[in-house]
Design a protein around this motif. Sequence first.
Motif, PDB file in Angstrom:
ATOM      1  N   PHE A  29     150.727  34.941  96.797  1.00 55.00           N
ATOM      2  CA  PHE A  29     149.449  35.110  96.089  1.00 55.00           C
ATOM      3  C   PHE A  29     148.252  34.726  96.950  1.00 55.00           C
ATOM      4  O   PHE A  29     147.130  35.102  96.647  1.00 55.00           O
ATOM      5  N   PRO A  41     145.703  38.294 100.626  1.00 55.05           N
ATOM      6  CA  PRO A  41     145.117  39.491 100.028  1.00 55.05           C
ATOM      7  C   PRO A  41     145.632  40.752 100.722  1.00 55.05           C
ATOM      8  O   PRO A  41     146.352  40.680 101.710  1.00 55.05           O
ATOM      9  N   ILE A  86     140.009  44.118 104.032  1.00 53.21           N
ATOM     10  CA  ILE A  86     140.700  43.131 103.209  1.00 53.21           C
ATOM     11  C   ILE A  86     140.152  43.195 101.795  1.00 53.21           C
ATOM     12  O   ILE A  86     138.947  43.038 101.582  1.00 53.21           O
ATOM     13  N   ARG A 136     139.934  41.411  98.601  1.00 50.98           N
ATOM     14  CA  ARG A 136     140.184  40.087  98.049  1.00 50.98           C
ATOM     15  C   ARG A 136     140.041  40.109  96.544  1.00 50.98           C
ATOM     16  O   ARG A 136     139.237  40.845  96.002  1.00 50.98           O
ATOM     17  N   GLU A 165     138.724  37.577  94.241  1.00 47.13           N
ATOM     18  CA  GLU A 165     138.057  36.294  94.288  1.00 47.13           C
ATOM     19  C   GLU A 165     138.023  35.636  92.917  1.00 47.13           C
ATOM     20  O   GLU A 165     137.855  36.306  91.916  1.00 47.13           O
ATOM     21  N   MET A 166     138.140  34.311  92.910  1.00 46.66           N
ATOM     22  CA  MET A 166     138.045  33.620  91.634  1.00 46.66           C
ATOM     23  C   MET A 166     136.641  33.770  91.047  1.00 46.66           C
ATOM     24  O   MET A 166     135.655  33.630  91.757  1.00 46.66           O
ATOM     25  N   GLU A 167     136.568  34.064  89.773  1.00 37.26           N
ATOM     26  CA  GLU A 167     135.316  34.210  89.012  1.00 37.26           C
ATOM     27  C   GLU A 167     134.420  35.356  89.478  1.00 37.26           C
ATOM     28  O   GLU A 167     133.321  35.518  89.004  1.00 37.26           O
ATOM     29  N   ILE A 168     134.850  36.156  90.453  1.00 37.84           N
ATOM     30  CA  ILE A 168     134.021  37.241  90.936  1.00 37.84           C
ATOM     31  C   ILE A 168     134.727  38.586  90.780  1.00 37.84           C
ATOM     32  O   ILE A 168     134.135  39.574  90.364  1.00 37.84           O
ATOM     33  N   GLY A 169     136.011  38.607  91.113  1.00 39.60           N
ATOM     34  CA  GLY A 169     136.751  39.863  91.034  1.00 39.60           C
ATOM     35  C   GLY A 169     137.010  40.420  92.408  1.00 39.60           C
ATOM     36  O   GLY A 169     136.985  39.703  93.398  1.00 39.60           O
ATOM     37  N   HIS A 170     137.210  41.734  92.475  1.00 37.66           N
ATOM     38  CA  HIS A 170     137.557  42.335  93.765  1.00 37.66           C
ATOM     39  C   HIS A 170     136.346  42.425  94.673  1.00 37.66           C
ATOM     40  O   HIS A 170     135.282  42.854  94.262  1.00 37.66           O
ATOM     41  N   THR A 171     136.536  41.996  95.913  1.00 38.65           N
ATOM     42  CA  THR A 171     135.479  42.164  96.904  1.00 38.65           C
ATOM     43  C   THR A 171     136.114  42.683  98.187  1.00 38.65           C
ATOM     44  O   THR A 171     137.302  42.500  98.413  1.00 38.65           O
ATOM     45  N   TYR A 193     136.166  42.836 102.401  1.00 42.85           N
ATOM     46  CA  TYR A 193     135.816  42.047 103.581  1.00 42.85           C
ATOM     47  C   TYR A 193     136.422  42.766 104.766  1.00 42.85           C
ATOM     48  O   TYR A 193     137.436  43.444 104.618  1.00 42.85           O
ATOM     49  N   ASP A 239     133.541  42.902  89.283  1.00 37.60           N
ATOM     50  CA  ASP A 239     134.538  43.071  88.214  1.00 37.60           C
ATOM     51  C   ASP A 239     134.444  42.000  87.139  1.00 37.60           C
ATOM     52  O   ASP A 239     134.467  42.298  85.946  1.00 37.60           O
ATOM     53  N   ALA A 240     134.332  40.754  87.580  1.00 37.46           N
ATOM     54  CA  ALA A 240     134.364  39.659  86.619  1.00 37.46           C
ATOM     55  C   ALA A 240     133.156  39.720  85.688  1.00 37.46           C
ATOM     56  O   ALA A 240     133.265  39.465  84.493  1.00 37.46           O
ATOM     57  N   THR A 266     156.567  34.080  96.300  1.00 41.86           N
ATOM     58  CA  THR A 266     155.236  34.639  96.044  1.00 41.86           C
ATOM     59  C   THR A 266     154.273  33.579  95.519  1.00 41.86           C
ATOM     60  O   THR A 266     153.075  33.796  95.451  1.00 41.86           O
TER      61      THR A 266
END
Lengths: 77, 376
Positions: free
Chosen positions: A8, A11, A58, A60, A62-68, A70, B11-12, B245
């Motif tokens: 986990f 990414p 990449i 990612r 991200e916590m509290e943001i979602g897909h980003t 990089y 997204d979030a 995992t």
Amino acid sequence: MSSIMENFLVPKHEIISEEEKVALLNKYKISLKQLPKILSSDPVVKVIGAKVGDVIKITRNEMEIGHTLYYRVVIKG
Amino acid sequence: MIEINGVEIPDALMERFDKYCKDKGINEGERDRLLKEYAKFIQRSRYEPGEAVGVIAAQSISEPATQMTMRSYTMASTVGRLSKVTLGLPRLIEVFDARKTFERKMRIYPKKEYNNRESALEIASEIVEKKVSDIIEKSAIDLLDLRIELHLKDKYDSEQIKTLLEKKIKRIEVETHGHTIYVIPEKNGIKDLREIKLKILDINVGGIKGIEEAGVFQDENDNWVIETYGSNLKKIVEYDKIDHTRVYTNDIYEVEKVFGIEAARNVIAMEAKNTLDKQGLDVDVRHILMAADTMTADGKIKSVGRYGVSGSKGSVLARANFEETIKHLTRAAFRGEIDPLESIVENVMIGNVSPVGTGVVELGVDIEKIRKQKKK
């Protein structure tokens, strides 16, 4: 050792094509040198088989943001 | 990621918006209008180009950090859980300094078929490192016959230990006598005997090297988790009874070696965030993520500070401004370094306009175009 890609913490890594690379550099108006780097000895780089000079996309989660997105350029090391 | 009027909505944030609309019962038409306003709001709350995000991140992390307790060890611990791990400000410093020596900790989930108390305990006892000193009742040096005596515990096989000892230590003779093992070294001075005895007691006979203790507990989702004190990611990942995992360790260097730089960056961010959260401090993840990104931007882990990020700045004056002023200035003079005055600190020092905020913008004139205009 492809099992490392399933952890986990790791990414999604993808090598981007030459056209995408040019488009990326044009979008941010930077040179390849200015991208963040990743060493060619990195375990993930070895698994996906990227070569020095390739750009890795990449995705990612991200916590509290979602897909980003990089990008890192492979350098010798 | 969705784009509304040229604004990318994360997204979030989109999820939060959808949930809000659902809760309030907002219909399609209203939703579209609201979404446009939402996009505008997000656009406004973005950093503008030229914002000094690094300084803001530094402030946002360190101001709450001043509120942290200086106490370095946990006081309370649940039964079976380990308590020896550093918390609070000392841990935060460890993370950002990218220290190499600290209290290592791993979190391991067993595979689905082993997800019960008994199996988890069994795995825990299997992975804990066992040394010769753990499987003997007592050891002694026989000064009369100049040999080392080892009295094994009943359940261990002395022949197995014999072959192991012969393989690991050179120039010794091993004899077994029931559960007693006699080691007769070639060099049999008293000092040598003592040295060899210590060596023998430190030999690994089972488990995974580096795992010192393991405790088992149940997490919020009723999964059994093994927490260990000490860490060896490489060996644990290869171990077949665990869910590879979900293995986690707080050792960023091990993660870098086994999972790569991106995973190490995630661990830095998670460790910093968890440390702050445990103290009840609410720091926006974005600040921490940026610090983690900066620490890993060169492909390897760099600490925030003299030997890492700040020490590798391009500008001499910026480095001298941070720490060890004289060292940097003399070295720069010696090497004939040139400071192009491109960054913030050095421009503050000499009283120029710094490239922050509106200072980033410069006026460029295309003389060719003006000439052409004139000709017309």
